[in-house]
Write a protein that holds these residues in place. Structure first.
Motif, PDB file in Angstrom:
ATOM      1  N   ILE A  37      -1.169 -11.607   6.966  1.00 23.71           N
ATOM      2  CA  ILE A  37      -1.603 -10.879   5.774  1.00 23.71           C
ATOM      3  C   ILE A  37      -0.959  -9.492   5.795  1.00 23.71           C
ATOM      4  O   ILE A  37      -1.137  -8.725   6.741  1.00 23.71           O
ATOM      5  N   HIS A  38      -0.226  -9.178   4.726  1.00 17.65           N
ATOM      6  CA  HIS A  38       0.455  -7.887   4.630  1.00 17.65           C
ATOM      7  C   HIS A  38      -0.570  -6.803   4.319  1.00 17.65           C
ATOM      8  O   HIS A  38      -1.380  -6.946   3.408  1.00 17.65           O
ATOM      9  N   ILE A  39      -0.538  -5.735   5.099  1.00 12.41           N
ATOM     10  CA  ILE A  39      -1.419  -4.593   4.890  1.00 12.41           C
ATOM     11  C   ILE A  39      -0.585  -3.317   4.920  1.00 12.41           C
ATOM     12  O   ILE A  39       0.514  -3.289   5.474  1.00 12.41           O
ATOM     13  N   LYS A  40      -1.124  -2.263   4.338  1.00 15.25           N
ATOM     14  CA  LYS A  40      -0.437  -0.973   4.374  1.00 15.25           C
ATOM     15  C   LYS A  40      -0.570  -0.395   5.777  1.00 15.25           C
ATOM     16  O   LYS A  40      -1.663  -0.388   6.349  1.00 15.25           O
ATOM     17  N   THR A  41       0.525   0.085   6.315  1.00 15.73           N
ATOM     18  CA  THR A  41       0.468   0.671   7.655  1.00 15.73           C
ATOM     19  C   THR A  41      -0.460   1.883   7.686  1.00 15.73           C
ATOM     20  O   THR A  41      -1.110   2.132   8.691  1.00 15.73           O
ATOM     21  N   THR A 158     -11.523  -4.203   3.670  1.00 16.75           N
ATOM     22  CA  THR A 158     -11.469  -4.325   2.209  1.00 16.75           C
ATOM     23  C   THR A 158     -10.065  -4.705   1.748  1.00 16.75           C
ATOM     24  O   THR A 158      -9.891  -5.651   0.966  1.00 16.75           O
ATOM     25  N   GLU A 159      -9.059  -3.986   2.228  1.00 21.11           N
ATOM     26  CA  GLU A 159      -7.678  -4.293   1.847  1.00 21.11           C
ATOM     27  C   GLU A 159      -7.268  -5.675   2.340  1.00 21.11           C
ATOM     28  O   GLU A 159      -6.675  -6.465   1.600  1.00 21.11           O
ATOM     29  N   TYR A 160      -7.585  -5.984   3.581  1.00 22.21           N
ATOM     30  CA  TYR A 160      -7.231  -7.277   4.165  1.00 22.21           C
ATOM     31  C   TYR A 160      -7.829  -8.410   3.329  1.00 22.21           C
ATOM     32  O   TYR A 160      -7.157  -9.380   2.998  1.00 22.21           O
ATOM     33  N   THR A 161      -9.093  -8.280   2.957  1.00 26.28           N
ATOM     34  CA  THR A 161      -9.778  -9.329   2.205  1.00 26.28           C
ATOM     35  C   THR A 161      -9.179  -9.486   0.811  1.00 26.28           C
ATOM     36  O   THR A 161      -8.993 -10.618   0.333  1.00 26.28           O
ATOM     37  N   GLU A 162      -8.860  -8.390   0.154  1.00 26.15           N
ATOM     38  CA  GLU A 162      -8.253  -8.469  -1.179  1.00 26.15           C
ATOM     39  C   GLU A 162      -6.900  -9.180  -1.129  1.00 26.15           C
ATOM     40  O   GLU A 162      -6.597 -10.011  -1.978  1.00 26.15           O
TER      41      GLU A 162
END
Length: 175
Positions: A37-41, A158-162
């Protein structure tokens, strides 16, 4: 007249202490993906400690049911992510308290997220007509020497789940 030597000594001690802190820097690039899962660093960075090397090791202990990965800094696991397929009706807070021994987690996103400074849980519900009716729980844990940070962990889960929701994680019905 005595204040001048004391002030000079204090300035030297502060400068020396500041110099010692410079050795604790992040020399690695913060990962931009956790368990695929792509997330912001910038979202992950506050939870990671200084160090020389970082690695993200994926693992799938139960194919098609549980996916995990661990983030290690200088060979010490500092963060883990686990996604698990579950029967519908799971509650993020119940998982946090009953399975992870989280003490008094806070809730967010209509109670589909529960978090503390060291553990966060989210629930993604699979309810579309063409998918298997199930929930997907995501658990993110922070271990020492990682940085426990309630706000940062809430942002990460939150970001990961979205992003997970947009990746079509639900299993399509066969037949």
């Amino acid at each position: 007249m005595r204040l001048l030597p004391l002030a000079a000594a204090t300035a030297v001690m502060v400068a020396t202490a500041a110099g010692c802190g410079d050795s604790a820097e992040r020399e690695y690039t913060v990962p931009s993906s956790l368990c695929g899962i792509h997330i912001k660093t910038a979202t992950l960075a506050p939870l990671l400690p200084p160090g020389k090397r970082v690695s993200v090791e994926p693992d799938t202990p139960v194919p098609d049911a549980i996916a995990t990965c661990e983030v290690a800094v200088d060979k010490k696991v500092v963060l883990s992510v686990e996604r698990e397929r579950r029967e519908p009706g799971a509650a993020a807070r119940d998982i946090a308290v009953d399975q992870l021994s989280a003490h008094d987690p806070k809730s967010a996103a209509a109670r589909t997220i529960a978090y503390t400074d060291a553990v966060a849980v989210s629930i993604t519900q699979c309810t579309a007509p063409d998918v298997v009716k199930e929930d997907i729980s995501t658990v993110i844990r922070v271990f020492e020497p990682g940085h426990k940070d309630e706000s940062a962990l809430k942002d990460l889960i939150t970001e990961y789940t979205e992003v997970l929701k947009t990746s079509s994680p639900c299993e399509v019905k066969s037949g």
